[in-house]
Design an enzyme around this catalytic site. Structure first.
Site, PDB file in Angstrom:
ATOM      1  CG  HIS A  24       7.145   1.340  -5.573  1.00 46.51           C
ATOM      2  ND1 HIS A  24       7.665   2.480  -6.111  1.00 46.51           N
ATOM      3  CD2 HIS A  24       5.934   1.172  -6.165  1.00 46.51           C
ATOM      4  CE1 HIS A  24       6.816   2.974  -6.990  1.00 46.51           C
ATOM      5  NE2 HIS A  24       5.764   2.208  -7.036  1.00 46.51           N
ATOM      6  CG  HIS A  78      -2.901   2.447 -12.376  1.00 42.53           C
ATOM      7  ND1 HIS A  78      -2.171   1.495 -13.056  1.00 42.53           N
ATOM      8  CD2 HIS A  78      -2.017   3.067 -11.546  1.00 42.53           C
ATOM      9  CE1 HIS A  78      -0.904   1.543 -12.644  1.00 42.53           C
ATOM     10  NE2 HIS A  78      -0.784   2.471 -11.723  1.00 42.53           N
ATOM     11  CD  GLU A  80       1.981   0.821  -8.765  1.00 45.62           C
ATOM     12  OE1 GLU A  80       1.851   1.791  -9.530  1.00 45.62           O
ATOM     13  OE2 GLU A  80       3.015   0.599  -8.105  1.00 45.62           O
ATOM     14  CG  ASP A  82      -0.957   2.552  -5.751  1.00 43.47           C
ATOM     15  OD1 ASP A  82      -0.879   1.706  -6.657  1.00 43.47           O
ATOM     16  OD2 ASP A  82      -0.732   3.762  -5.939  1.00 43.47           O
ATOM     17  CG  HIS A 145       2.904   4.358 -12.796  1.00 41.14           C
ATOM     18  ND1 HIS A 145       2.760   3.680 -11.623  1.00 41.14           N
ATOM     19  CD2 HIS A 145       4.246   4.389 -13.026  1.00 41.14           C
ATOM     20  CE1 HIS A 145       3.921   3.323 -11.137  1.00 41.14           C
ATOM     21  NE2 HIS A 145       4.845   3.737 -11.944  1.00 41.14           N
ATOM     22  CG  ASP A 164      -0.496   6.336 -10.580  1.00 38.22           C
ATOM     23  OD1 ASP A 164      -1.229   6.342  -9.579  1.00 38.22           O
ATOM     24  OD2 ASP A 164       0.267   5.390 -10.853  1.00 38.22           O
ATOM     25  CE1 TYR A 192       2.425   9.555  -7.260  1.00 42.82           C
ATOM     26  CE2 TYR A 192       2.333  10.165  -9.569  1.00 42.82           C
ATOM     27  CZ  TYR A 192       2.023   9.287  -8.547  1.00 42.82           C
ATOM     28  OH  TYR A 192       1.331   8.142  -8.823  1.00 42.82           O
ATOM     29  CG  HIS A 225      -1.618   8.720  -5.572  1.00 42.55           C
ATOM     30  ND1 HIS A 225      -1.799   7.803  -4.562  1.00 42.55           N
ATOM     31  CD2 HIS A 225      -1.200   8.010  -6.656  1.00 42.55           C
ATOM     32  CE1 HIS A 225      -1.492   6.589  -5.020  1.00 42.55           C
ATOM     33  NE2 HIS A 225      -1.142   6.689  -6.292  1.00 42.55           N
TER      34      HIS A 225
HETATM   35 FE1  FEO Z   1       0.817   3.424 -10.367  1.00 37.96          FE
HETATM   36 FE2  FEO Z   1      -0.797   4.980  -7.764  1.00 37.96          FE
HETATM   37  O1  FEO Z   1      -0.192   3.549  -8.807  1.00 37.96           O
END
Ligand code: FEO
Length: 399
Positions: A24, A78, A80, A82, A145, A164, A192, A225
């Site tokens: 994004h 989370h 999101e 991903d 996040h 995140d 990040y 991540h």
């Molecule tokens: Fe806020 Fe890795 O997603």
């Protein structure tokens, strides 16, 4: 595709996305990973999932240690996409007895998938559940996040699964911080923070205090991540403390673009003045600078000097685009000033100063603007302005 053992009965079972280059708007030049973790105790627990399209990789890695149908609990830290993009597929395969998540995560999943016939159990900060020899303690981290976000701590193992936070978009065949180049890892972790976590610095500060209050003793941080912090968890905690407190360095960024080189001439004069104070100065021309990389430099810089000519009563689009992006990421604690050339209407200086005001920067000079081409007097004023910003940067950084 195999699971990677992190500790006894605790495995990394995520996916590596070597090829993603745009997350994004974030330029993920080193790809990323979608980390998920598996705990095998009396209850078998899966922490988080992966982006849609990577579910087969996740399930194969789980199957290398235990049948996915043996999973009892799913923890959604989370939502999101991903991480939770594969939620339906994972739930369909695993059929978990219970799914632990925050209230906002439940509402968020409903808004994504428009189904709620799942065995959800909402949790709040401090809630602890036994899963055998070990237990899980949940900690809500809204806006780190998304509003739904939480972390899970396993006290018996001193592991914090942090979604995140403390992560990096960093695809590698290695899973641990001590196996990769530390400078590269810190660079990606800073990038990040600057591009994802920066607007929520006050929440990060609060989180770090909550972790202390709850008495978490952290041996290992497992983000969603990048790699697992097993050798340097203290290092990343200290970096988050620094970044979330807006502690900056004696660095001045001159962020500008130019139309017929007049604004660029001014930029170089500003640089000359700043260098007289002995600080580090970086020239960042927005027609060639990468926004994602530049935000990581903004994170560290105490001084931000902005330059743009006036185009159609506004800024050059390269400048307005970046400044809109930067403003949304809410950098704080900066010292700034602005400059730019114009032909007739000359609004750019005022608009640049507005951006500085919006990020609550201390403006140390009213700014310099010139009609068409700067003469010696204008360039001398640019030198003076650069020197003034750098002087203030030095004062603040040595305070
Ligand atoms: Fe806020 Fe890795 O997603």
């Amino acid at each position: 595709m195999k699971a990677v053992k992190v500790k006894e009965d605790f495995y990394w079972v995520g996916a590596i996305d070597w090829n993603v280059r745009n997350f994004h708007g974030y330029a993920t030049l080193r790809g990323t990973t979608y980390n998920a973790y598996l705990l095998i105790d009396e209850k078998v627990v899966l922490f988080d999932a992966v982006k849609q399209g990577f579910e087969e990789e996740l399930l194969k890695r789980i199957a290398s240690v235990i049948s996915p149908e043996r999973i009892d609990y799913l923890v959604i830290n989370h939502i999101e996409p991903d991480h939770a993009g594969s939620f339906l597929k994972v739930v369909e395969t695993v059929k978990p007895e219970r799914i632990f998540l925050t209230r906002n995560a439940r509402l968020g999943l409903l808004a994504h998938f428009h189904k709620e016939d799942f065995s959800f159990e909402e949790v709040k900060t401090g809630k602890n559940i036994k899963v055998g020899k070990r237990s899980l303690t949940f900690i809500e981290t809204p806006m780190i996040h998304w509003p739904d976000s939480m972390m899970t701590y396993i006290p018996e193992e001193r592991i914090l699964i942090s979604q995140d936070a403390f992560g990096a978009h960093y695809a590698t065949s290695f899973r641990f911080d001590d196996e990769v180049n530390l400078c590269e890892l810190i660079q990606e972790t800073a990038k990040y923070y600057a591009n994802i976590v920066y607007p929520y610095s006050s929440q990060v500060n609060k989180l770090l205090n909550t972790v202390k209050e709850l008495g978490f003793s952290i041996e290992m941080i497992c983000p969603d991540h990048g790699v697992i912090w097993r050798k340097y968890p203290e290092k990343v905690l200290q970096l988050y403390e620094k970044w979330s407190s807006n502690v900056c360095e004696p660095l001045v960024l001159i962020i500008y673009d130019t139309m017929w080189n007049s604004t660029e001439k001014m930029a170089y004069a500003v640089m000359e003045g700043a260098l007289e104070e002995g600080v580090d100065v970086k020239m960042r021309k927005l027609s060639v600078a990468d926004w994602t990389e530049l935000m990581a430099e903004v994170l560290y810089a105490r001084g931000l000097i902005l330059g743009s000519p006036t185009l159609n009563n506004g800024l050059l689009p390269t400048v307005s685009g970046f400044l809109t992006y930067m403003k949304g990421l809410r950098p704080r604690g900066k010292v700034g000033a602005s400059f730019g050339s114009y032909g007739w209407s000359g609004e750019s200086l005022k608009i640049l100063n507005q951006y500085l005001q919006e990020i609550q920067a201390e403006i140390v000079h009213e700014g310099v603007r010139t009609k068409y081409v700067p003469d010696e007097n204008v360039l001398a004023e640019c030198v003076k302005m650069g020197k003034g910003v750098a002087k203030r940067v030095k004062e603040l950084c040595s305070a």
